[in-house]
Scaffold this motif. Structure first.
Motif, PDB file in Angstrom:
ATOM      1  N   ASP A 256     -44.839 -19.314   7.378  1.00 49.18           N
ATOM      2  CA  ASP A 256     -43.478 -19.176   7.901  1.00 49.18           C
ATOM      3  C   ASP A 256     -43.131 -17.688   7.903  1.00 49.18           C
ATOM      4  O   ASP A 256     -42.756 -17.124   6.874  1.00 49.18           O
ATOM      5  CB  ASP A 256     -42.499 -19.974   7.036  1.00 49.18           C
ATOM      6  CG  ASP A 256     -41.063 -19.917   7.545  1.00 49.18           C
ATOM      7  OD1 ASP A 256     -40.777 -19.085   8.440  1.00 49.18           O
ATOM      8  OD2 ASP A 256     -40.231 -20.681   7.038  1.00 49.18           O
ATOM      9  N   ALA A 257     -43.260 -17.054   9.064  1.00 49.67           N
ATOM     10  CA  ALA A 257     -43.080 -15.602   9.154  1.00 49.67           C
ATOM     11  C   ALA A 257     -41.685 -15.162   8.722  1.00 49.67           C
ATOM     12  O   ALA A 257     -41.520 -14.076   8.169  1.00 49.67           O
ATOM     13  CB  ALA A 257     -43.344 -15.130  10.580  1.00 49.67           C
ATOM     14  N   SER A 258     -40.671 -15.998   8.937  1.00 53.52           N
ATOM     15  CA  SER A 258     -39.307 -15.613   8.585  1.00 53.52           C
ATOM     16  C   SER A 258     -39.004 -15.849   7.104  1.00 53.52           C
ATOM     17  O   SER A 258     -37.982 -15.386   6.599  1.00 53.52           O
ATOM     18  CB  SER A 258     -38.300 -16.380   9.446  1.00 53.52           C
ATOM     19  OG  SER A 258     -38.417 -17.770   9.198  1.00 53.52           O
ATOM     20  N   ASN A 259     -39.885 -16.567   6.410  1.00 53.30           N
ATOM     21  CA  ASN A 259     -39.675 -16.871   4.987  1.00 53.30           C
ATOM     22  C   ASN A 259     -41.035 -16.887   4.291  1.00 53.30           C
ATOM     23  O   ASN A 259     -41.551 -17.951   3.944  1.00 53.30           O
ATOM     24  CB  ASN A 259     -38.961 -18.224   4.838  1.00 53.30           C
ATOM     25  CG  ASN A 259     -38.540 -18.490   3.404  1.00 53.30           C
ATOM     26  OD1 ASN A 259     -38.537 -17.613   2.556  1.00 53.30           O
ATOM     27  ND2 ASN A 259     -38.197 -19.734   3.137  1.00 53.30           N
ATOM     28  N   PRO A 260     -41.641 -15.687   4.070  1.00 58.75           N
ATOM     29  CA  PRO A 260     -42.982 -15.646   3.481  1.00 58.75           C
ATOM     30  C   PRO A 260     -43.034 -16.317   2.109  1.00 58.75           C
ATOM     31  O   PRO A 260     -42.041 -16.334   1.376  1.00 58.75           O
ATOM     32  CB  PRO A 260     -43.278 -14.148   3.373  1.00 58.75           C
ATOM     33  CG  PRO A 260     -42.296 -13.475   4.261  1.00 58.75           C
ATOM     34  CD  PRO A 260     -41.109 -14.364   4.348  1.00 58.75           C
ATOM     35  N   SER A 261     -44.180 -16.834   1.798  1.00 56.65           N
ATOM     36  CA  SER A 261     -44.386 -17.489   0.516  1.00 56.65           C
ATOM     37  C   SER A 261     -44.312 -16.475  -0.620  1.00 56.65           C
ATOM     38  O   SER A 261     -44.543 -15.287  -0.442  1.00 56.65           O
ATOM     39  CB  SER A 261     -45.758 -18.168   0.512  1.00 56.65           C
ATOM     40  OG  SER A 261     -45.935 -18.913  -0.666  1.00 56.65           O
ATOM     41  N   ASP A 262     -43.978 -16.956  -1.812  1.00 55.75           N
ATOM     42  CA  ASP A 262     -43.966 -16.125  -3.014  1.00 55.75           C
ATOM     43  C   ASP A 262     -44.294 -17.019  -4.203  1.00 55.75           C
ATOM     44  O   ASP A 262     -44.642 -18.182  -4.037  1.00 55.75           O
ATOM     45  CB  ASP A 262     -42.614 -15.408  -3.178  1.00 55.75           C
ATOM     46  CG  ASP A 262     -41.428 -16.373  -3.163  1.00 55.75           C
ATOM     47  OD1 ASP A 262     -41.595 -17.563  -3.523  1.00 55.75           O
ATOM     48  OD2 ASP A 262     -40.325 -15.928  -2.799  1.00 55.75           O
ATOM     49  N   GLU A 263     -44.159 -16.470  -5.410  1.00 54.78           N
ATOM     50  CA  GLU A 263     -44.503 -17.250  -6.608  1.00 54.78           C
ATOM     51  C   GLU A 263     -43.574 -18.448  -6.797  1.00 54.78           C
ATOM     52  O   GLU A 263     -43.885 -19.368  -7.544  1.00 54.78           O
ATOM     53  CB  GLU A 263     -44.498 -16.351  -7.849  1.00 54.78           C
ATOM     54  CG  GLU A 263     -45.621 -15.335  -7.894  1.00 54.78           C
ATOM     55  CD  GLU A 263     -47.023 -15.940  -7.947  1.00 54.78           C
ATOM     56  OE1 GLU A 263     -47.207 -17.029  -8.540  1.00 54.78           O
ATOM     57  OE2 GLU A 263     -47.945 -15.336  -7.378  1.00 54.78           O
ATOM     58  N   ASP A 264     -42.406 -18.446  -6.137  1.00 53.73           N
ATOM     59  CA  ASP A 264     -41.492 -19.583  -6.239  1.00 53.73           C
ATOM     60  C   ASP A 264     -41.897 -20.738  -5.324  1.00 53.73           C
ATOM     61  O   ASP A 264     -41.340 -21.826  -5.426  1.00 53.73           O
ATOM     62  CB  ASP A 264     -40.059 -19.149  -5.900  1.00 53.73           C
ATOM     63  CG  ASP A 264     -39.499 -18.191  -6.945  1.00 53.73           C
ATOM     64  OD1 ASP A 264     -39.863 -18.310  -8.130  1.00 53.73           O
ATOM     65  OD2 ASP A 264     -38.703 -17.316  -6.560  1.00 53.73           O
ATOM     66  N   ASP A 265     -42.845 -20.477  -4.405  1.00 57.21           N
ATOM     67  CA  ASP A 265     -43.306 -21.510  -3.476  1.00 57.21           C
ATOM     68  C   ASP A 265     -44.442 -22.316  -4.109  1.00 57.21           C
ATOM     69  O   ASP A 265     -45.526 -22.428  -3.565  1.00 57.21           O
ATOM     70  CB  ASP A 265     -43.749 -20.868  -2.155  1.00 57.21           C
ATOM     71  CG  ASP A 265     -44.197 -21.897  -1.120  1.00 57.21           C
ATOM     72  OD1 ASP A 265     -43.750 -23.055  -1.190  1.00 57.21           O
ATOM     73  OD2 ASP A 265     -45.004 -21.522  -0.242  1.00 57.21           O
ATOM     74  N   ILE A 266     -44.163 -22.833  -5.295  1.00 57.56           N
ATOM     75  CA  ILE A 266     -45.133 -23.673  -5.992  1.00 57.56           C
ATOM     76  C   ILE A 266     -44.424 -24.969  -6.352  1.00 57.56           C
ATOM     77  O   ILE A 266     -43.415 -24.956  -7.057  1.00 57.56           O
ATOM     78  CB  ILE A 266     -45.655 -23.004  -7.287  1.00 57.56           C
ATOM     79  CG1 ILE A 266     -46.379 -21.689  -6.972  1.00 57.56           C
ATOM     80  CG2 ILE A 266     -46.584 -23.966  -8.042  1.00 57.56           C
ATOM     81  CD1 ILE A 266     -46.789 -20.897  -8.212  1.00 57.56           C
ATOM     82  N   VAL A 267     -44.928 -26.077  -5.808  1.00 58.16           N
ATOM     83  CA  VAL A 267     -44.434 -27.389  -6.203  1.00 58.16           C
ATOM     84  C   VAL A 267     -45.448 -27.941  -7.192  1.00 58.16           C
ATOM     85  O   VAL A 267     -46.593 -28.226  -6.823  1.00 58.16           O
ATOM     86  CB  VAL A 267     -44.288 -28.324  -4.985  1.00 58.16           C
ATOM     87  CG1 VAL A 267     -43.784 -29.693  -5.429  1.00 58.16           C
ATOM     88  CG2 VAL A 267     -43.368 -27.706  -3.941  1.00 58.16           C
ATOM     89  N   ARG A 268     -45.028 -28.044  -8.448  1.00 55.03           N
ATOM     90  CA  ARG A 268     -45.939 -28.530  -9.497  1.00 55.03           C
ATOM     91  C   ARG A 268     -45.809 -30.046  -9.620  1.00 55.03           C
ATOM     92  O   ARG A 268     -44.748 -30.547  -9.981  1.00 55.03           O
ATOM     93  CB  ARG A 268     -45.633 -27.840 -10.819  1.00 55.03           C
ATOM     94  CG  ARG A 268     -46.024 -26.385 -10.822  1.00 55.03           C
ATOM     95  CD  ARG A 268     -45.858 -25.744 -12.209  1.00 55.03           C
ATOM     96  NE  ARG A 268     -46.400 -24.408 -12.204  1.00 55.03           N
ATOM     97  CZ  ARG A 268     -45.682 -23.313 -11.951  1.00 55.03           C
ATOM     98  NH1 ARG A 268     -44.392 -23.410 -11.705  1.00 55.03           N
ATOM     99  NH2 ARG A 268     -46.254 -22.122 -11.953  1.00 55.03           N
ATOM    100  N   VAL A 269     -46.911 -30.739  -9.349  1.00 58.26           N
ATOM    101  CA  VAL A 269     -46.948 -32.186  -9.494  1.00 58.26           C
ATOM    102  C   VAL A 269     -47.216 -32.527 -10.963  1.00 58.26           C
ATOM    103  O   VAL A 269     -46.640 -33.460 -11.510  1.00 58.26           O
ATOM    104  CB  VAL A 269     -48.026 -32.800  -8.575  1.00 58.26           C
ATOM    105  CG1 VAL A 269     -48.080 -34.308  -8.728  1.00 58.26           C
ATOM    106  CG2 VAL A 269     -47.775 -32.412  -7.114  1.00 58.26           C
ATOM    107  N   GLN A 270     -48.082 -31.725 -11.608  1.00 62.91           N
ATOM    108  CA  GLN A 270     -48.393 -31.887 -13.034  1.00 62.91           C
ATOM    109  C   GLN A 270     -48.748 -30.524 -13.582  1.00 62.91           C
ATOM    110  O   GLN A 270     -49.365 -29.713 -12.891  1.00 62.91           O
ATOM    111  CB  GLN A 270     -49.572 -32.860 -13.225  1.00 62.91           C
ATOM    112  CG  GLN A 270     -49.821 -33.300 -14.666  1.00 62.91           C
ATOM    113  CD  GLN A 270     -50.562 -32.268 -15.520  1.00 62.91           C
ATOM    114  OE1 GLN A 270     -51.379 -31.504 -15.013  1.00 62.91           O
ATOM    115  NE2 GLN A 270     -50.285 -32.254 -16.802  1.00 62.91           N
TER     116      GLN A 270
END
Length: 165
Positions: A146-160
């Motif tokens: 997503d060029a308008s919203n680059p990934s960062d360390e907060d873009d982590i969905v932890r399942v476990q």
């Protein structure tokens, strides 16, 4: 920090500096090990060094690649996770690591990967990096989707997560 962990981080830092990389950030406080972030302007040099010269321009979905070196401690594992705004490419640099992957929240089979093995993880694909008998070093490139919203360390969905994060 254990002496062994400090020694491996110091060795990897010297290796990166010797290779001419500028370290933009370092985190050696993670319970599973940690990472080095390489200056974004050196993404092609990083790809040449660790990814057999893969053309980074063909990877630039969102303009950045966020090159990193991950260091995973023996007998530890990162969270079972996925990302909304990035895909990842991993290349094992040193050691043998375990990787689990799946398109659902159920963990897939453990695969063992050694130096020069490459794994491409799709956006949304569940994955987990696992330290096996020894320390593992893995080069990573993020493909920001997503060029308008680059990934960062907060873009982590932890399942476990073994560490309660």
């Amino acid at each position: 920090m254990s002496t062994e962990k400090k020694e491996i981080f110091d060795r990897v830092e010297r290796m990166l500096q010797t290779q001419g990389f500028t370290i933009a950030a370092k985190d050696d406080t993670r319970p599973w090990g940690g990472f080095f972030v390489i200056d974004e302007t050196q993404a092609q040099d990083f790809a040449n060094q660790y990814f057999d010269g893969i053309d980074v321009d063909n990877l630039r979905i969102g303009g950045k690649l966020s090159p990193k070196i991950l260091i995973v401690a023996p007998e530890t594992r990162l969270s079972w996770q996925y990302h909304h705004r990035r895909a990842e490419i991993w290349q094992v640099v040193e050691g043998t690591v375990g990787i689990k992957r799946s398109n659902t929240d159920e963990e897939g089979e453990l695969g063992e990967y050694g130096p020069k093995d490459q794994v491409k993880l799709q956006q949304g694909e569940r994955h987990r990096l696992i330290g096996l008998a020894g320390w593992g070093i893995v080069a990573e490139i993020w493909q920001h989707t997503d060029a308008s919203n680059p990934s960062d360390e907060d873009d982590i969905v932890r399942v476990q997560d073994d560490f309660g994060r």
